[in-house]
Design an enzyme around this catalytic site. Structure first.
Site, short mmCIF file in Angstrom:
data_model
loop_
_atom_site.label_atom_id
_atom_site.label_comp_id
_atom_site.label_asym_id
_atom_site.label_seq_id
_atom_site.Cartn_x
_atom_site.Cartn_y
_atom_site.Cartn_z
CD GLU A 1 15.93 8.48 40.45
OE1 GLU A 1 14.69 9.22 40.33
OE2 GLU A 1 16.63 8.82 39.56
CE LYS B 1 13.65 12.99 40.78
NZ LYS B 1 13.81 12.05 39.60
CB CYS C 1 18.07 11.68 38.94
SG CYS C 1 18.29 11.31 37.51
#
Length: 250
Positions: A40, A105, A139
């Site tokens: 990330e 995300k 994540c």
């Protein structure tokens, strides 16, 4: 098919991060990997002081785009990018010098400043590539089985998880990656980062559809290699037809 997970050491210097990412992709190419996953925010890290200078996706990934022009490898890179005036925590799929897909995300982490600086994405995606159908979570999102399950239902055979997961919760990370693989009977490629202060814990993993750990990194910058067999995904789902019972849940 050989795949690689690049456990990058992320620092506050953006240019250093970009060179580290490039070096790790070169190492994956040397191993003849067809897929390599970077962590990330591999360009900026999650350092707000770096966000002001962030440019477009293509500008942030210019070195990797150029490297990949004549290479037969799919690069899955976490990147903070600027689009239409907003910042996104995104993941780009790069092949032959082009961005062939992008996921932003959706669930921004509530315990740091992501929600202050970054705009949330709106759509889960599965990307059809020459190397399989690939879903992406970033994540924190690996904590939500509903998201991984939806990607499986959308056809995912591989789940890529770029991350910056802290060392103090690294057992959560290791457990969650295996759980997502077992629940959905697909491969999981989890690319965590490490940091000079030890805050980020590493333990990047390649997990097969039965939840077996194919390869796992330690707590230093490194690249791990493993074999992915998409026929094995199909075979596991046939021999253990548990996913078919999802339709029976009231």
């Amino acid at each position: 098919m050989i795949v690689a997970v690049a456990q990058q050491r992320i620092v506050e210097d953006v240019e250093v991060n970009k060179m580290k990412a490039l070096s790790l992709v070169k190492r994956a190419i040397q191993h003849e990997a067809k897929i390599v996953v970077l962590p990330e925010a591999s360009n900026t890290g999650l350092f707000p002081e770096n966000f002001g200078k962030v440019r477009s996706l293509e500008e942030e990934l210019d070195l990797i785009l150029k490297l990949s022009e004549r290479k037969d490898i799919l690069v899955i890179a976490g990147v903070v990018e600027r689009s239409e005036g907003n910042l996104f925590n995104s993941v780009a799929l790069i092949y032959r010098g082009e961005v062939i897909g992008k996921y932003s995300k959706i669930l921004l982490f509530p315990l740091n400043e992501e929600r202050k600086y970054l705009t949330a994405g709106k759509e889960l995606k599965v990307f059809e590539t020459d190397f399989g159908k690939i879903g992406v979570l970033v994540c924190y999102e690996v904590r939500f089985p509903e998201m991984a399950r939806k990607l499986m239902k959308m056809g995912a055979e591989i789940l890529a998880v770029p991350a910056e997961f802290p060392a103090e919760r690294i057992e959560h990370w290791r457990t969650l990656l295996r759980a997502r693989a077992i629940e959905n009977q697909f491969y999981v490629l989890g690319a965590n980062c490490v940091s000079p202060d030890g805050f980020y814990g590493g333990n990047s993993m390649i997990v097969d559809p039965m939840g077996n750990v194919v390869n796992e990194a330690g707590n230093l910058q490194e690249i791990i290699i493993g074999e992915v067999n998409l026929e094995y995904v199909r075979r596991v789902r046939e021999e253990y037809p548990f996913l078919k019972d999802l339709d029976s849940i009231p």
